[in-house]
Design a protein around this motif. Structure first.
Motif, PDB file in Angstrom:
ATOM      1  N   THR A   1       0.815  -1.441   0.018  1.00  8.55           N
ATOM      2  CA  THR A   1       0.244  -0.331   0.165  1.00  8.55           C
ATOM      3  C   THR A   1       0.896   1.451  -0.262  1.00  8.55           C
ATOM      4  OG1 THR A   1      -1.838  -1.066   0.949  1.00  8.55           O
ATOM      5  CG2 THR A   1      -1.583   1.105   1.715  1.00  8.55           C
ATOM      6  N   PHE A   2       1.680   1.374   1.198  1.00  9.29           N
ATOM      7  CA  PHE A   2       3.104   2.289   0.424  1.00  9.29           C
ATOM      8  C   PHE A   2       3.892   2.316  -0.184  1.00  9.29           C
ATOM      9  CE2 PHE A   2       0.595   2.208   5.034  1.00  9.29           C
ATOM     10  CZ  PHE A   2      -0.056   2.929   5.247  1.00  9.29           C
ATOM     11  N   ASN A   3       4.071   1.249  -1.608  1.00  5.97           N
ATOM     12  CA  ASN A   3       5.402   1.530  -1.688  1.00  5.97           C
ATOM     13  C   ASN A   3       4.706   1.542  -2.849  1.00  5.97           C
ATOM     14  OD1 ASN A   3       6.855  -0.009  -0.214  1.00  5.97           O
ATOM     15  ND2 ASN A   3       6.719  -1.828  -0.566  1.00  5.97           N
ATOM     16  N   LYS A   4       3.765   2.116  -3.945  1.00  8.24           N
ATOM     17  CA  LYS A   4       2.760   2.550  -5.231  1.00  8.24           C
ATOM     18  C   LYS A   4       3.589   4.561  -5.207  1.00  8.24           C
ATOM     19  CE  LYS A   4      -0.369  -0.867  -4.716  1.00  8.24           C
ATOM     20  NZ  LYS A   4       0.771  -1.399  -4.527  1.00  8.24           N
ATOM     21  N   THR A   5       4.515   3.937  -6.225  1.00  8.40           N
ATOM     22  CA  THR A   5       4.784   4.885  -6.470  1.00  8.40           C
ATOM     23  C   THR A   5       4.422   6.513  -7.602  1.00  8.40           C
ATOM     24  OG1 THR A   5       6.579   4.480  -8.350  1.00  8.40           O
ATOM     25  CG2 THR A   5       6.966   4.798  -5.478  1.00  8.40           C
ATOM     26  N   ARG A   6       3.516   5.084  -8.969  1.00 10.47           N
ATOM     27  CA  ARG A   6       3.085   5.830 -10.084  1.00 10.47           C
ATOM     28  C   ARG A   6       1.496   5.053 -10.293  1.00 10.47           C
ATOM     29  NH1 ARG A   6       6.145   8.874 -13.444  1.00 10.47           N
ATOM     30  NH2 ARG A   6       8.052   8.913 -12.450  1.00 10.47           N
TER      31      ARG A   6
END
Length: 91
Positions: free
Chosen positions: A41-46
């Motif tokens: 959930t917190f690793n999304k960058t795009r």
């Protein structure tokens, strides 16, 4: 704390305390999947917009419900596994 529980939550607690409930056979796998989903959930960058057929969309929703995860997480996982070589075609 019991006064803050819903009737359903209280019923679950009562059944647990009476020993009527047991862990799901694959509880450890489900717990690990939930942990991984939380990490992701917190690793999304795009952000990506993706068009899929209605059939594939419905299948993704159905499979995600079976797994107990959001369909976006399922699709992201499938893409990641494919691109990293961990998802291969059955022959």
């Amino acid at each position: 704390m019991n006064d803050k529980m819903s009737a359903e939550e209280q019923d679950i607690l009562d059944r647990f305390e009476r020993g009527e409930l047991r862990s799901a056979p694959d509880a450890e796998r489900e717990i690990e999947m939930a942990r991984q989903s939380a990490r992701n959930t917190f690793n999304k960058t795009r952000r990506v917009n993706l068009r899929v057929t209605e059939r594939d969309f419905n299948l993704a929703h159905s499979r995600a419900r079976e797994e107990g995860i959001p369909y976006q997480t399922l699709l992201s996982s499938v893409i990641h596994k494919y691109l990293s070589g961990r998802l291969t075609e059955k022959r």
